[in-house]
Scaffold this motif. Structure first.
Motif, PDB file in Angstrom:
ATOM      1  N   UNK A 147       0.833  -1.201   0.000  1.00  0.00           N
ATOM      2  CA  UNK A 147       0.000   0.000   0.000  1.00  0.00           C
ATOM      3  C   UNK A 147       0.866   1.250   0.000  1.00  0.00           C
ATOM      4  N   UNK A 148       1.930   1.229   0.790  1.00  0.00           N
ATOM      5  CA  UNK A 148       2.818   2.387   0.841  1.00  0.00           C
ATOM      6  C   UNK A 148       3.507   2.582  -0.500  1.00  0.00           C
ATOM      7  N   UNK A 149       3.928   1.499  -1.131  1.00  0.00           N
ATOM      8  CA  UNK A 149       4.562   1.592  -2.444  1.00  0.00           C
ATOM      9  C   UNK A 149       3.572   2.161  -3.452  1.00  0.00           C
ATOM     10  N   UNK A 150       2.348   1.672  -3.431  1.00  0.00           N
ATOM     11  CA  UNK A 150       1.335   2.176  -4.355  1.00  0.00           C
ATOM     12  C   UNK A 150       1.078   3.661  -4.116  1.00  0.00           C
ATOM     13  N   UNK A 151       1.000   4.067  -2.866  1.00  0.00           N
ATOM     14  CA  UNK A 151       0.772   5.475  -2.550  1.00  0.00           C
ATOM     15  C   UNK A 151       1.928   6.342  -3.045  1.00  0.00           C
ATOM     16  N   UNK A 152       3.145   5.845  -2.873  1.00  0.00           N
ATOM     17  CA  UNK A 152       4.298   6.597  -3.356  1.00  0.00           C
ATOM     18  C   UNK A 152       4.301   6.709  -4.871  1.00  0.00           C
ATOM     19  N   UNK A 153       3.895   5.633  -5.560  1.00  0.00           N
ATOM     20  CA  UNK A 153       3.806   5.682  -7.024  1.00  0.00           C
ATOM     21  C   UNK A 153       2.785   6.733  -7.448  1.00  0.00           C
ATOM     22  N   UNK A 154       1.655   6.770  -6.755  1.00  0.00           N
ATOM     23  CA  UNK A 154       0.620   7.759  -7.092  1.00  0.00           C
ATOM     24  C   UNK A 154       1.181   9.171  -6.948  1.00  0.00           C
ATOM     25  N   UNK A 155       1.848   9.430  -5.830  1.00  0.00           N
ATOM     26  CA  UNK A 155       2.402  10.762  -5.619  1.00  0.00           C
ATOM     27  C   UNK A 155       3.467  11.094  -6.652  1.00  0.00           C
ATOM     28  N   UNK A 156       4.313  10.122  -6.989  1.00  0.00           N
ATOM     29  CA  UNK A 156       5.353  10.339  -7.990  1.00  0.00           C
ATOM     30  C   UNK A 156       4.745  10.682  -9.345  1.00  0.00           C
ATOM     31  N   UNK A 157       3.754   9.911  -9.754  1.00  0.00           N
ATOM     32  CA  UNK A 157       3.114  10.174 -11.046  1.00  0.00           C
ATOM     33  C   UNK A 157       2.434  11.539 -11.032  1.00  0.00           C
ATOM     34  N   UNK A 158       1.778  11.881  -9.919  1.00  0.00           N
ATOM     35  CA  UNK A 158       1.137  13.195  -9.832  1.00  0.00           C
ATOM     36  C   UNK A 158       2.152  14.309 -10.012  1.00  0.00           C
ATOM     37  N   UNK A 159       3.298  14.166  -9.351  1.00  0.00           N
ATOM     38  CA  UNK A 159       4.320  15.191  -9.464  1.00  0.00           C
ATOM     39  C   UNK A 159       4.911  15.256 -10.864  1.00  0.00           C
ATOM     40  N   UNK A 160       5.183  14.089 -11.456  1.00  0.00           N
ATOM     41  CA  UNK A 160       5.758  14.064 -12.801  1.00  0.00           C
ATOM     42  C   UNK A 160       4.797  14.648 -13.826  1.00  0.00           C
ATOM     43  N   UNK A 161       3.550  14.247 -13.765  1.00  0.00           N
ATOM     44  CA  UNK A 161       2.565  14.764 -14.713  1.00  0.00           C
ATOM     45  C   UNK A 161       2.326  16.249 -14.497  1.00  0.00           C
ATOM     46  N   UNK A 162       2.326  16.673 -13.248  1.00  0.00           N
ATOM     47  CA  UNK A 162       2.139  18.092 -12.959  1.00  0.00           C
ATOM     48  C   UNK A 162       3.297  18.922 -13.473  1.00  0.00           C
ATOM     49  N   UNK A 163       4.514  18.422 -13.351  1.00  0.00           N
ATOM     50  CA  UNK A 163       5.687  19.131 -13.847  1.00  0.00           C
ATOM     51  C   UNK A 163       5.638  19.250 -15.361  1.00  0.00           C
ATOM     52  N   UNK A 164       5.282  18.171 -16.031  1.00  0.00           N
ATOM     53  CA  UNK A 164       5.166  18.212 -17.495  1.00  0.00           C
ATOM     54  C   UNK A 164       4.128  19.235 -17.929  1.00  0.00           C
ATOM     55  N   UNK A 165       2.999  19.251 -17.236  1.00  0.00           N
ATOM     56  CA  UNK A 165       1.933  20.189 -17.605  1.00  0.00           C
ATOM     57  C   UNK A 165       2.386  21.625 -17.379  1.00  0.00           C
ATOM     58  N   UNK A 166       3.068  21.862 -16.275  1.00  0.00           N
ATOM     59  CA  UNK A 166       3.540  23.215 -15.997  1.00  0.00           C
ATOM     60  C   UNK A 166       4.572  23.641 -17.028  1.00  0.00           C
ATOM     61  N   UNK A 167       5.457  22.739 -17.410  1.00  0.00           N
ATOM     62  CA  UNK A 167       6.471  23.053 -18.409  1.00  0.00           C
ATOM     63  C   UNK A 167       5.836  23.382 -19.754  1.00  0.00           C
ATOM     64  N   UNK A 168       4.813  22.658 -20.107  1.00  0.00           N
ATOM     65  CA  UNK A 168       4.160  22.868 -21.396  1.00  0.00           C
ATOM     66  C   UNK A 168       3.174  24.033 -21.353  1.00  0.00           C
ATOM     67  N   UNK A 206       0.067  24.094 -20.518  1.00  0.00           N
ATOM     68  CA  UNK A 206      -1.190  23.708 -21.139  1.00  0.00           C
ATOM     69  C   UNK A 206      -2.302  23.860 -20.113  1.00  0.00           C
ATOM     70  N   UNK A 207      -3.402  24.467 -20.527  1.00  0.00           N
ATOM     71  CA  UNK A 207      -4.539  24.674 -19.635  1.00  0.00           C
ATOM     72  C   UNK A 207      -5.485  23.481 -19.709  1.00  0.00           C
ATOM     73  N   UNK A 208      -5.994  23.037 -18.563  1.00  0.00           N
ATOM     74  CA  UNK A 208      -7.007  21.998 -18.522  1.00  0.00           C
ATOM     75  C   UNK A 208      -6.510  20.601 -18.853  1.00  0.00           C
ATOM     76  N   UNK A 209      -5.215  20.368 -18.833  1.00  0.00           N
ATOM     77  CA  UNK A 209      -4.700  19.047 -19.162  1.00  0.00           C
ATOM     78  C   UNK A 209      -4.878  18.094 -17.995  1.00  0.00           C
ATOM     79  N   UNK A 210      -4.704  16.823 -18.293  1.00  0.00           N
ATOM     80  CA  UNK A 210      -4.773  15.815 -17.235  1.00  0.00           C
ATOM     81  C   UNK A 210      -3.708  16.089 -16.172  1.00  0.00           C
ATOM     82  N   UNK A 211      -2.529  16.473 -16.605  1.00  0.00           N
ATOM     83  CA  UNK A 211      -1.459  16.780 -15.644  1.00  0.00           C
ATOM     84  C   UNK A 211      -1.862  17.854 -14.662  1.00  0.00           C
TER      85      UNK A 211
END
Length: 102
Positions: A11-32, A34-39
């Protein structure tokens, strides 16, 4: 009911993966910029971060607050499902065993 450390690890590993993906996708969206993206939708889930980590043994999972619930309501189904698919595929791509929670 007490939960052993071995049971919390997936469960802890899964939670960490979720947070990692959220951060990675959020960084990509901020870099690009883009408004209203999934990131951006997923980045908005920051108020939910503390609720995605399992509680200590013997403690109840905290109830999400209104900020978290509002953020969750802003994430589209397609975006949420896409993020879950990415999370599920990452261990195999990294040569790690699939995480199972049952």
């Amino acid at each position: 009911m007490a939960v052993s450390t071995a049971q919390l690890q997936p469960r802890a590993v899964a939670a960490l993966w979720v947070l990692l993906v959220l951060l990675l996708l959020g960084t990509r969206a901020a870099d690009a910029q883009q408004q209203g993206t999934c990131g951006q939708q997923l980045t908005g889930l920051a108020p939910c971060a503390r609720y995605s980590v399992p509680p200590a043994p013997g403690q109840a999972l905290a109830v999400p607050g209104p900020e978290c619930c509002s953020a969750l309501g802003s994430v589209s189904r397609d975006c949420a499902c896409g993020a879950i698919d990415i999370i599920n595929s990452l261990p195999a791509k990294c040569g790690l065993p699939r995480v199972t929670c049952q």
